[in-house]
Motif scaffolding. Structure first.
Motif, PDB file in Angstrom:
ATOM      1  N   GLU A 129       0.676  -0.759  -0.143  1.00 12.36           N
ATOM      2  CA  GLU A 129      -0.241   0.293  -0.348  1.00 12.36           C
ATOM      3  C   GLU A 129       1.429   1.284  -0.134  1.00 12.36           C
ATOM      4  OE1 GLU A 129      -2.336   2.169   3.444  1.00 12.36           O
ATOM      5  OE2 GLU A 129      -3.645   0.429   2.516  1.00 12.36           O
ATOM      6  N   VAL A 130       0.554   1.939  -1.084  1.00 10.11           N
ATOM      7  CA  VAL A 130       1.400   3.501  -1.380  1.00 10.11           C
ATOM      8  C   VAL A 130       0.702   4.085  -1.011  1.00 10.11           C
ATOM      9  CG1 VAL A 130       3.109   4.765  -3.044  1.00 10.11           C
ATOM     10  CG2 VAL A 130       3.220   2.002  -2.562  1.00 10.11           C
ATOM     11  N   ALA A 131       0.852   5.285   0.825  1.00 12.75           N
ATOM     12  CA  ALA A 131       0.423   6.577   0.263  1.00 12.75           C
ATOM     13  C   ALA A 131       1.000   8.331   0.146  1.00 12.75           C
ATOM     14  CB  ALA A 131      -0.232   6.698   2.241  1.00 12.75           C
ATOM     15  N   SER A 132       0.131   8.800  -0.573  1.00 17.74           N
ATOM     16  CA  SER A 132       1.357   9.633  -1.510  1.00 17.74           C
ATOM     17  C   SER A 132       0.300  10.606  -0.894  1.00 17.74           C
ATOM     18  CB  SER A 132       1.586  10.115  -2.182  1.00 17.74           C
ATOM     19  OG  SER A 132       0.492   9.499  -3.447  1.00 17.74           O
ATOM     20  N   ALA A 133       0.812  12.189  -0.979  1.00 22.81           N
ATOM     21  CA  ALA A 133      -0.406  12.965  -0.389  1.00 22.81           C
ATOM     22  C   ALA A 133      -0.882  13.994  -1.444  1.00 22.81           C
ATOM     23  CB  ALA A 133       0.843  14.655  -0.262  1.00 22.81           C
ATOM     24  N   ARG A 134      -0.328  13.738  -2.589  1.00 24.41           N
ATOM     25  CA  ARG A 134      -1.239  13.933  -4.037  1.00 24.41           C
ATOM     26  C   ARG A 134      -1.348  12.040  -5.005  1.00 24.41           C
ATOM     27  NH1 ARG A 134       2.104  14.566  -8.092  1.00 24.41           N
ATOM     28  NH2 ARG A 134       4.542  14.798  -7.514  1.00 24.41           N
ATOM     29  N   GLU A 135      -2.493  12.554  -5.630  1.00 22.59           N
ATOM     30  CA  GLU A 135      -2.613  11.459  -6.520  1.00 22.59           C
ATOM     31  C   GLU A 135      -1.160  11.060  -7.313  1.00 22.59           C
ATOM     32  OE1 GLU A 135      -3.627   7.944  -8.295  1.00 22.59           O
ATOM     33  OE2 GLU A 135      -4.848   9.223  -6.766  1.00 22.59           O
ATOM     34  N   LEU A 136      -0.706  10.014  -7.790  1.00 24.88           N
ATOM     35  CA  LEU A 136       0.709   9.925  -8.436  1.00 24.88           C
ATOM     36  C   LEU A 136      -0.049   9.757  -9.906  1.00 24.88           C
ATOM     37  CD1 LEU A 136       3.209   6.870  -6.113  1.00 24.88           C
ATOM     38  CD2 LEU A 136       2.895  10.224  -6.387  1.00 24.88           C
ATOM     39  N   SER A 137       0.930  10.052 -10.539  1.00 16.80           N
ATOM     40  CA  SER A 137       0.947  10.101 -12.089  1.00 16.80           C
ATOM     41  C   SER A 137       0.998   7.912 -12.765  1.00 16.80           C
ATOM     42  CB  SER A 137       2.411  10.134 -13.134  1.00 16.80           C
ATOM     43  OG  SER A 137       2.987   9.997 -12.801  1.00 16.80           O
ATOM     44  N   PRO A 138       0.651   7.882 -13.795  1.00 19.14           N
ATOM     45  CA  PRO A 138       1.076   6.036 -13.866  1.00 19.14           C
ATOM     46  C   PRO A 138       2.807   5.518 -13.704  1.00 19.14           C
ATOM     47  CG  PRO A 138      -0.821   7.017 -15.441  1.00 19.14           C
ATOM     48  CD  PRO A 138      -0.217   8.899 -14.604  1.00 19.14           C
ATOM     49  N   ALA A 139       2.889   6.774 -14.426  1.00 22.39           N
ATOM     50  CA  ALA A 139       4.465   6.601 -14.339  1.00 22.39           C
ATOM     51  C   ALA A 139       5.473   6.388 -13.047  1.00 22.39           C
ATOM     52  CB  ALA A 139       5.472   7.768 -15.921  1.00 22.39           C
ATOM     53  N   GLN A 140       4.426   7.422 -12.603  1.00 25.76           N
ATOM     54  CA  GLN A 140       5.015   7.168 -10.904  1.00 25.76           C
ATOM     55  C   GLN A 140       4.714   5.805  -9.671  1.00 25.76           C
ATOM     56  OE1 GLN A 140       3.302  10.917  -9.733  1.00 25.76           O
ATOM     57  NE2 GLN A 140       5.562  12.272  -9.907  1.00 25.76           N
ATOM     58  N   LYS A 141       3.719   5.300  -9.991  1.00 31.63           N
ATOM     59  CA  LYS A 141       3.336   3.996  -9.620  1.00 31.63           C
ATOM     60  C   LYS A 141       4.017   3.187  -9.921  1.00 31.63           C
ATOM     61  CE  LYS A 141      -1.870   5.736  -9.170  1.00 31.63           C
ATOM     62  NZ  LYS A 141      -2.959   5.682  -9.431  1.00 31.63           N
ATOM     63  N   LYS A 142       4.266   3.282 -12.143  1.00 32.13           N
ATOM     64  CA  LYS A 142       4.820   1.740 -12.239  1.00 32.13           C
ATOM     65  C   LYS A 142       6.555   1.780 -11.899  1.00 32.13           C
ATOM     66  CE  LYS A 142       6.413   0.187 -16.513  1.00 32.13           C
ATOM     67  NZ  LYS A 142       6.867   0.377 -17.999  1.00 32.13           N
ATOM     68  N   ALA A 143       6.834   3.230 -11.598  1.00 34.23           N
ATOM     69  CA  ALA A 143       7.906   3.550 -10.892  1.00 34.23           C
ATOM     70  C   ALA A 143       8.128   3.047  -9.828  1.00 34.23           C
ATOM     71  CB  ALA A 143       8.923   4.718 -11.170  1.00 34.23           C
ATOM     72  N   ALA A 144       7.218   3.023  -8.881  1.00 34.63           N
ATOM     73  CA  ALA A 144       6.835   2.720  -7.618  1.00 34.63           C
ATOM     74  C   ALA A 144       6.825   1.098  -7.472  1.00 34.63           C
ATOM     75  CB  ALA A 144       6.151   3.274  -6.663  1.00 34.63           C
ATOM     76  N   GLU A 145       6.262   0.632  -7.999  1.00 32.69           N
ATOM     77  CA  GLU A 145       6.230  -1.229  -8.213  1.00 32.69           C
ATOM     78  C   GLU A 145       7.126  -1.613  -8.669  1.00 32.69           C
ATOM     79  OE1 GLU A 145       2.838  -1.557 -10.379  1.00 32.69           O
ATOM     80  OE2 GLU A 145       1.312  -1.622  -8.608  1.00 32.69           O
ATOM     81  N   GLU A 146       7.976  -0.923  -8.839  1.00 33.26           N
ATOM     82  CA  GLU A 146       8.949  -1.652  -9.664  1.00 33.26           C
ATOM     83  C   GLU A 146      10.250  -1.464  -8.900  1.00 33.26           C
ATOM     84  OE1 GLU A 146      10.209   0.487 -13.703  1.00 33.26           O
ATOM     85  OE2 GLU A 146       8.180  -0.651 -14.455  1.00 33.26           O
ATOM     86  N   ALA A 147      10.304  -0.600  -8.230  1.00 32.90           N
ATOM     87  CA  ALA A 147      11.298  -0.473  -7.015  1.00 32.90           C
ATOM     88  C   ALA A 147      11.150  -1.218  -5.618  1.00 32.90           C
ATOM     89  CB  ALA A 147      11.584   1.116  -6.725  1.00 32.90           C
ATOM     90  N   LEU A 148       9.539  -1.284  -5.350  1.00 29.14           N
ATOM     91  CA  LEU A 148       9.961  -2.207  -4.622  1.00 29.14           C
ATOM     92  C   LEU A 148       9.781  -4.095  -5.018  1.00 29.14           C
ATOM     93  CD1 LEU A 148       6.524  -0.931  -3.172  1.00 29.14           C
ATOM     94  CD2 LEU A 148       8.679  -1.285  -1.719  1.00 29.14           C
ATOM     95  N   SER A 149       9.989  -4.147  -5.818  1.00 24.46           N
ATOM     96  CA  SER A 149       9.876  -5.712  -6.583  1.00 24.46           C
ATOM     97  C   SER A 149      11.365  -5.779  -6.271  1.00 24.46           C
ATOM     98  CB  SER A 149       9.344  -5.248  -8.046  1.00 24.46           C
ATOM     99  OG  SER A 149       8.187  -5.620  -7.995  1.00 24.46           O
ATOM    100  N   ALA A 150      12.155  -4.874  -7.048  1.00 24.11           N
ATOM    101  CA  ALA A 150      13.737  -4.380  -6.149  1.00 24.11           C
ATOM    102  C   ALA A 150      13.948  -4.851  -5.467  1.00 24.11           C
ATOM    103  CB  ALA A 150      14.431  -3.743  -7.785  1.00 24.11           C
ATOM    104  N   ARG A 151      14.089  -4.231  -4.658  1.00 24.01           N
ATOM    105  CA  ARG A 151      14.051  -4.242  -2.696  1.00 24.01           C
ATOM    106  C   ARG A 151      13.305  -5.783  -2.730  1.00 24.01           C
ATOM    107  NH1 ARG A 151      13.890  -0.316   1.262  1.00 24.01           N
ATOM    108  NH2 ARG A 151      13.674  -1.698   3.437  1.00 24.01           N
ATOM    109  N   TYR A 152      12.565  -6.240  -3.179  1.00 23.54           N
ATOM    110  CA  TYR A 152      11.604  -7.015  -1.961  1.00 23.54           C
ATOM    111  C   TYR A 152      12.248  -8.463  -2.739  1.00 23.54           C
ATOM    112  CZ  TYR A 152       9.284  -4.282   1.435  1.00 23.54           C
ATOM    113  OH  TYR A 152       9.287  -4.357   2.498  1.00 23.54           O
ATOM    114  N   GLY A 153      12.248  -8.668  -4.362  1.00 18.61           N
ATOM    115  CA  GLY A 153      13.040  -9.306  -4.551  1.00 18.61           C
ATOM    116  C   GLY A 153      11.533 -10.582  -5.423  1.00 18.61           C
ATOM    117  N   GLY A 154      10.735 -10.214  -5.818  1.00 16.92           N
ATOM    118  CA  GLY A 154       9.886 -10.401  -6.022  1.00 16.92           C
ATOM    119  C   GLY A 154       8.424  -9.098  -7.064  1.00 16.92           C
ATOM    120  N   ARG A 155       7.667  -9.831  -7.557  1.00 22.93           N
ATOM    121  CA  ARG A 155       7.021  -8.943  -8.100  1.00 22.93           C
ATOM    122  C   ARG A 155       5.869  -8.692  -6.125  1.00 22.93           C
ATOM    123  NH1 ARG A 155       2.164 -11.774 -11.308  1.00 22.93           N
ATOM    124  NH2 ARG A 155       0.224 -10.412 -11.161  1.00 22.93           N
ATOM    125  N   VAL A 156       5.562  -7.195  -6.751  1.00 21.41           N
ATOM    126  CA  VAL A 156       4.788  -6.284  -5.817  1.00 21.41           C
ATOM    127  C   VAL A 156       3.733  -5.920  -7.061  1.00 21.41           C
ATOM    128  CG1 VAL A 156       4.611  -4.213  -4.660  1.00 21.41           C
ATOM    129  CG2 VAL A 156       6.919  -5.865  -4.393  1.00 21.41           C
TER     130      VAL A 156
END
Length: 175
Positions: free
Chosen positions: A108-135
């Protein structure tokens, strides 16, 4: 929920999930159970009332879930065991077991304002890299954060919000 209920939720979810031989079948069963829980949510008070007999509750389930007899049988089992009140928790746990089976982690990602689709994708990719799996993340807005992100994944809280940084700074200054 008490510890006895938590154990029961684990057991019922594991048993329901164990009926599936493949990932596809497991996904179908999880979707059927979610649909059943949603369909029955409108009559939750009726279904949890001690004044309504088990037979009446089972008939309601049969009527509501005509297209999913296996799922109806499972819900009837919960009624017979006087555990219908656990249906929502069992449904959630079945979803978690499916995610584990498919190698998906939820965040669950909370932000002060709505994230763009590119920012959402980047957040998921960063989390996937951090946790070593699909997030797969769900995104919410929380203006109280002021800026930055607050992320919950696998029981971990990563607070990169401005609100969190200010609170930490205040704590350091007062101690």
């Amino acid at each position: 929920m008490n510890s006895s209920d938590r154990i029961a939720v684990q057991r019922y979810a594991a048993a329901y999930n164990g009926l599936s031989a493949s990932n596809e079948e497991s996904a179908r069963r999880a979707a059927d159970l979610r649909a059943a829980q949603e369909a029955l949510s409108a009559v939750r008070k009726y279904m949890t009332s001690p004044r309504v007999s088990s037979e009446q509750k089972k008939q309601t389930v049969k009527d509501a879930l005509q297209g999913a007899p296996e799922t109806a049988s499972f819900v009837e089992l919960l009624i017979d065991a006087k555990r219908y009140g656990l249906l929502e928790a069992v449904t959630r746990r079945v979803g978690e077991l499916l995610d584990e089976r498919l190698g998906i982690m939820r965040a669950e990602v909370a932000s002060a304002r709505e994230l763009s689709p590119a920012q959402k994708k980047a957040a998921e990719e960063a989390l996937s890299a951090r946790y070593g799996g699909r997030v797969e993340a769900s995104f919410i807005t929380d203006p109280a954060l002021l800026g930055g992100l607050k992320i919950r994944c696998r029981g971990e809280l990563i607070d990169g919000s401005l609100q969190g940084r200010l609170a930490k700074l205040q704590e350091e200054l007062t101690h």
